[in-house]
Design an enzyme around this catalytic site. Structure first.
Site, PDB file in Angstrom:
ATOM      1  N   CYS A   1     -10.319 124.226  -0.284  1.00 25.53           N
ATOM      2  CA  CYS A   1     -11.450 124.529   0.584  1.00 25.53           C
ATOM      3  C   CYS A   1     -11.857 123.294   1.378  1.00 25.53           C
ATOM      4  O   CYS A   1     -11.496 122.163   1.032  1.00 25.53           O
ATOM      5  CB  CYS A   1     -12.670 124.976  -0.226  1.00 25.53           C
ATOM      6  SG  CYS A   1     -12.395 126.403  -1.296  1.00 25.53           S
TER       7      CYS A   1
ATOM      8  N   ASP B   1     -19.006  97.368  35.033  1.00 26.52           N
ATOM      9  CA  ASP B   1     -19.288  98.600  35.750  1.00 26.52           C
ATOM     10  C   ASP B   1     -20.707  98.559  36.319  1.00 26.52           C
ATOM     11  O   ASP B   1     -21.667  98.175  35.624  1.00 26.52           O
ATOM     12  CB  ASP B   1     -19.137  99.789  34.795  1.00 26.52           C
ATOM     13  CG  ASP B   1     -19.437 101.113  35.457  1.00 26.52           C
ATOM     14  OD1 ASP B   1     -18.563 101.636  36.154  1.00 26.52           O
ATOM     15  OD2 ASP B   1     -20.564 101.608  35.272  1.00 26.52           O
TER      16      ASP B   1
END
Length: 491
Positions: A34, A441
């Site tokens: 599981c 940037d």
């Protein structure tokens, strides 16, 4: 993490979905495995065994739980954060290399012997490359069985199995149901084949939280006309795939991404899903990332306001590298215009009856034939673009999810016209380096100044050392402070 038994037991007992994909719980008394968040009552700790992969569970003789479907849990986030041989191998297996080229092809791409790759994967994941690829084929088969009306024989070969018998045996072993029983069970659950022939509808799971605004906003705002579009609440684009091409529509939903794929060859399903997950950064661990960034008091308000930002990536690293060059020192609109001209002139046409997509983005081989004088670019930019395309076309520069990040950076820096911004944006969005950083940037510098962070590249880089290894995610939070279309879902 699977070796930390006490921590794993706590995660299972609390049904903590954050750990889905990190490890799998095998229950010795039932013979099933599981995900940690399985909704059934947790087994006794002494009956649990923990494995690092679904393939390891299957190889140990456990079958997948029918309630929590652990084979469909998000992928392990560690393959996103690492660039070693095992992580690169896992990304290549996810892209279908073992099915197409075998284990020798996987080893050759990584520069190791097959024995070394086998040993490293078994040591860390409890299964070798063939077992990992087999687990992936089983999941692809299940998707096709449950979401299409394709005959079982066609599904077997589309999922990558060498025979119908191998397909039947694997499905029975992994899911404890025959293929026909899987289809009948899905029909009882209310699912139906998609209305359009060849179309497949599925859900792409992710770890919560996920903030779709900058993720889909960025992809839509920078989309190349003819290759990408935003239509009726979905980001749509064309895909160049190993066996053909496809068109995908991706829509943000609570707890999953709705995905609709139309493929010319169903053998491309696994690869298409893998590339879409990669583009949307769906295997990230946002809780761990945001917790690290919250340690900076200047970033904390941004993270608390909109947690779960992802890094918008790409489905084709070579395509993005070309687009990064076209976007140097120009607006988003200008970059889209330049890219659209290349698409019209050199892209392969496709038919899209559902929308306005017209072409695949040109391959490096096709772009190698372009006439530099026909480009409406400065001469230096033409040289940068043609040199890049030539390197991609002849194989001297290989960019992809399996790239060694530092080696790729070095090769890019050696090309004319490749400065720090271009190299880092490719590392961030094409190669998937979670620590790529863009201190020069303009948007980053404006955001930094507005928050009281150092605004010069050197000082900002020094300050951002505390954000590692998640600086690429810090970039997303800083970019989101501006009122740019990339930060908003289109209307």
């Amino acid at each position: 993490m699977h070796a930390d038994t006490e921590r794993c037991v706590r995660a299972v007992q609390s049904k903590d979905s954050r750990f889905d994909g990190w490890f799998f719980t095998a229950v010795r008394t039932t013979g099933i495995y599981c995900r940690p968040s399985c909704p059934v009552a947790p087994p006794k700790p002494e009956n649990m065994t923990f494995y690092p992969s679904a393939a390891a569970c299957q190889q140990a003789g456990f079958r997948a739980c029918k309630r929590c479907r652990p084979d469909t849990s998000p992928g392990s986030p560690q393959w996103n954060a690492r660039a070693d041989a095992v992580a690169r191998a896992m990304r290549l297996i996810g892209d279908g290399i073992v099915d197409r080229e075998g284990v020798p092809g996987l080893a050759a791409r990584l520069g190791y012997s097959t024995r070394q790759i086998e040993r490293q994967l078994r040591a860390e994941l409890g299964a070798g490359p063939l077992a990992l690829a087999r687990a992936q084929r089983a999941q692809t088969a299940r998707l096709l069985v449950e979401t299409t009306a394709m005959p079982m024989a066609e599904i077997a070969f589309a999922a990558g199995f060498s025979s119908v018998r191998a397909f039947n045996d694997t499905v029975r072993e992994v899911f404890a149901l025959a293929p026909g029983e899987l289809r009948a069970r899905a029909a009882r659950g209310g699912s139906a084949p998609p209305p359009a022939p060849g179309a497949i509808e599925l859900r792409l799971p992710y770890r919560e939280p996920l903030n779709p605004s900058n993720l889909f906003g960025h992809l839509a705002a920078t989309g190349v006309p003819g290759v990408e579009e935003w239509r009726e609440g979905s980001y749509r684009r064309t895909l160049r795939l190993p066996y053909g091409h496809g068109i995908v529509a991706l829509s943000p939903r609570p707890r999953h991404i709705a995905c609709r794929l139309s493929l010319t060859d169903p053998r491309d399903l696994t690869i298409a899903i893998s590339r879409c997950r990669w583009m949307l950064d769906l295997d990230a661990d946002p809780v761990a990332i945001d917790d690290r960034l919250r340690h900076d008091p200047l970033l904390r308000p941004l993270v608390d306001q909109a947690p779960g930002r992802r890094v918008p990536r790409t489905v084709d690293a070579a395509e993005f590298a070309v687009r990064a060059v076209l976007g140097q020192q120009v607006s988003t609109a200008a970059a889209r215009t330049h890219a659209a001209r290349l698409v019209t002139a050199y892209g392969d046409p496709v038919d899209d009856p559902e929308g306005g997509l017209t072409h695949l983005f040109p391959s490096p081989t096709a772009l190698a034939a372009l006439d530099p004088e026909a480009l409406a670019l400065p001469r230096s930019r033409r040289t940068t673009l043609t040199t890049l395309v030539a390197a991609l076309a002849d194989g001297s520069l290989r960019l992809g999810t399996d790239s060694d990040w530092e080696e790729a950076r070095a090769l890019l820096r050696a090309l004319p016209g490749f400065g720090p911004w271009t190299v880092e944006v490719i590392a961030m969005r094409a190669l998937g380096d979670p620590d790529a950083f863009l201190p020069s940037d303009l948007g980053m510098r404006r955001a930094a100044a507005g928050l009281g962070l150092p605004a010069t590249p050197a000082a900002l880089t020094a300050h951002a050392a505390a954000w590692r290894p998640w600086r690429a995610y810090a970039v997303q939070y800083l970019w989101a402070t501006e009122t740019h279309p990339i930060n908003y879902l289109p209307e």
